[in-house]
Scaffold this motif. Structure first.
Motif, PDB file in Angstrom:
ATOM      1  N   UNK A  92       0.298  -1.311   0.278  1.00  0.00           N
ATOM      2  CA  UNK A  92       0.424  -0.140   0.158  1.00  0.00           C
ATOM      3  C   UNK A  92       0.690   1.534  -0.014  1.00  0.00           C
ATOM      4  N   UNK A  93       0.908   1.984  -0.934  1.00  0.00           N
ATOM      5  CA  UNK A  93       1.485   3.555  -0.593  1.00  0.00           C
ATOM      6  C   UNK A  93       0.228   5.184  -0.519  1.00  0.00           C
ATOM      7  N   UNK A  94      -0.865   4.432  -0.086  1.00  0.00           N
ATOM      8  CA  UNK A  94      -1.557   5.513   1.269  1.00  0.00           C
ATOM      9  C   UNK A  94      -1.112   6.170   2.261  1.00  0.00           C
ATOM     10  N   UNK A  95      -1.297   6.891   2.769  1.00  0.00           N
ATOM     11  CA  UNK A  95      -0.764   7.004   4.218  1.00  0.00           C
ATOM     12  C   UNK A  95      -1.758   7.549   5.384  1.00  0.00           C
ATOM     13  N   UNK A 113      -8.990   0.451  -8.485  1.00  0.00           N
ATOM     14  CA  UNK A 113      -9.102  -0.665  -8.114  1.00  0.00           C
ATOM     15  C   UNK A 113      -7.955  -1.820  -8.226  1.00  0.00           C
ATOM     16  N   UNK A 114      -7.355  -2.051  -7.044  1.00  0.00           N
ATOM     17  CA  UNK A 114      -5.889  -2.740  -7.313  1.00  0.00           C
ATOM     18  C   UNK A 114      -4.841  -1.537  -7.486  1.00  0.00           C
ATOM     19  N   UNK A 115      -4.887  -0.223  -6.995  1.00  0.00           N
ATOM     20  CA  UNK A 115      -4.034   0.598  -6.929  1.00  0.00           C
ATOM     21  C   UNK A 115      -3.434   0.563  -6.060  1.00  0.00           C
ATOM     22  N   UNK A 116      -2.033   0.626  -5.730  1.00  0.00           N
ATOM     23  CA  UNK A 116      -1.796   0.629  -4.748  1.00  0.00           C
ATOM     24  C   UNK A 116      -1.727   1.837  -3.307  1.00  0.00           C
ATOM     25  N   UNK A 117      -2.670   3.232  -3.689  1.00  0.00           N
ATOM     26  CA  UNK A 117      -2.981   4.104  -3.143  1.00  0.00           C
ATOM     27  C   UNK A 117      -4.779   4.433  -2.895  1.00  0.00           C
ATOM     28  N   UNK A 118      -5.418   3.383  -4.078  1.00  0.00           N
ATOM     29  CA  UNK A 118      -6.887   2.483  -3.664  1.00  0.00           C
ATOM     30  C   UNK A 118      -6.958   3.147  -2.108  1.00  0.00           C
ATOM     31  N   UNK A 119      -8.321   3.302  -1.757  1.00  0.00           N
ATOM     32  CA  UNK A 119      -9.004   3.329  -0.564  1.00  0.00           C
ATOM     33  C   UNK A 119     -10.250   2.786  -0.626  1.00  0.00           C
ATOM     34  N   UNK A 120     -11.072   1.874   0.011  1.00  0.00           N
ATOM     35  CA  UNK A 120     -12.818   1.764   0.135  1.00  0.00           C
ATOM     36  C   UNK A 120     -13.287   3.299   0.492  1.00  0.00           C
ATOM     37  N   UNK A 121     -14.144   3.671  -0.172  1.00  0.00           N
ATOM     38  CA  UNK A 121     -15.220   4.902   0.315  1.00  0.00           C
ATOM     39  C   UNK A 121     -16.134   3.762   1.093  1.00  0.00           C
TER      40      UNK A 121
END
Ligand SMILES: [Zn+2]
Ligand SMILES: [Zn+2]
Length: 395
Positions: free
Chosen positions: A84-87, A359-367
């Motif tokens: 995951x790349x989101x912070x 979907x499947x992106x390292x910065x995706x997050x379910x809403x």
């Protein structure tokens, strides 16, 4: 009825559950923490809980009244093997694993519906809440079916949802017929006789056979399949050779194959086999073909697609349920359940803007905004399909 008020009142709690799942992603057949939490919650609301189907699968059973109708509602629990790349504060705590497809949200929405229905029991019949492992690896649904899912928990119909950032929040999409494609793969090893690069006539060059195989595969989609039937045969790997002056012994080709119709699927496989056999004979090489069928096409049955559309329209308004979107060439293993039971798969929009991560992106997050929508959809489906009035008048 828009979002069920009792579900909307728990939005904060649903969000906390979803983020907790997100922070603790588990991949195919290793969903032990997730399935423990699912089972504990279902039990605490008075559902009968069964574990172990498909390894980490969980089935919760809820009955009301004396109706004989039964529904299966399915959510997938697995994450993807990616970093995951989101912070965000709830980002993955497990290196190399991430909920990048929103299955954390699907699991939470189905839990939200289970809790609401356990409290209200405003239906007549049996609901089976199916939490499956390993959707991404393609195999969890099949494993649960092989372990007796529908013998132990008979379902007249099955339903599932998937979030999509491609549709805005407040919009859903469902139609009869194919929603997603069959996903197959071919891996071909061509073994010939190697030779000195300067004396090609002493070998039989698996590279040129591989090139011809590539060309012949393009023919399958355009000449063996009707132009009105979608078919993707895309060569995605071609490996051969190590040195400029050596004609190699071996070439390896792999392709991903997608189709929407079971007959087209069979036809493609038959043609690929014929082509490989023919080329092997024509060029005196050995061609080893490994043809892997992964998931079946996801095909909604008409009556259940209609029922799903109506239940979604209850929540979102009839104008926000799209009935004519095109199928997609991705795959989904809920298809294995739809291959043996009538049912419907529905997309629920989670998009906030045009440049949302997919979907499947390292910065995706379910809403999390859509948690009450999905839970209300499942709840409405049960109250419509297993309605008290219908059950009572039938008995
Ligand atoms: Zn996925
Ligand atoms: Zn998914």
């Amino acid at each position: 009825m828009p979002v069920q008020p009792a579900i909307a009142a728990r939005h904060e709690e649903l969000t906390a559950w979803r983020r907790d799942f997100h922070a603790h992603p588990e991949t195919a057949f290793e969903e032990t923490r997730t399935s423990d939490l699912v089972a504990e919650r279902l039990e605490s609301w008075g559902l009968e809980v069964h574990r172990g189907l498909g390894g980490t699968g969980v089935v919760g059973v809820l009955r009301a009244g004396n109706g004989t109708g039964s529904l299966g509602l399915r959510a997938d629990m697995d994450a993807l093997p990616m970093q995951e790349e989101a912070d965000t504060p709830h980002r993955s705590t497990i290196p190399g694993k991430m909920h990048a497809c929103g299955h954390d949200g699907h699991t939470t929405m189905l839990l939200g519906a289970a809790r609401y229905l356990a409290e209200t029991r405003n239906f007549n019949g049996a609901v089976h809440f199916i939490f499956q492992p390993a959707e991404e690896a393609g195999g969890g649904a099949k494993r649960m079916i092989e372990d007796g899912l529908f013998e132990k928990f008979p379902c007249d119909e099955v339903f599932a949802i998937h979030n999509t950032p491609k549709l805005p929040v407040g919009v859903a999409s469902v139609h009869a017929g194919p929603m997603l494609a069959a996903v197959d793969a071919m891996i071909v090893t061509i073994t010939g006789k190697g030779a000195h690069g300067a004396r090609p006539h002493e070998g039989n060059d698996p590279i040129s056979v591989g090139v011809q195989l590539h060309t012949a595969l393009q023919h399958v989609a355009t000449k063996s399949i009707s132009p009105l039937e979608p078919a993707v045969i895309n060569v995605t790997q071609f490996h051969a050779g190590t040195a400029i002056n050596v004609a190699p012994q071996r070439a390896r080709i792999a392709a991903t194959i997608r189709s929407l119709d079971p007959g087209v699927r069979d036809r493609i496989e038959a043609r690929v086999r014929e082509i490989c056999d023919g080329l092997a004979k024509a060029y005196g090489v050995e061609i080893d073909l490994e043809y892997r069928r992964s998931v079946s096409p996801t095909i909604n049955t008409p009556a259940e697609a209609e029922m799903a559309a109506e239940a979604a329209a209850d929540v979102l308004g009839v104008e926000n349920v799209r009935r004519n979107e095109k199928p997609v060439t991705g795959g989904e293993d809920f298809s294995e359940m739809l291959a043996v039971k009538p049912g419907a798969f529905l997309y629920i929009g989670g998009g906030k803007s045009d440049d949302d991560f997919g979907l499947h992106h390292p910065r995706y997050d379910f809403n999390d905004d859509i948690l009450p929508i999905g839970a209300s959809y499942f709840a409405n489906l049960v109250e419509r399909r297993l309605s008290r009035e219908q059950g009572e008048s039938a008995s």
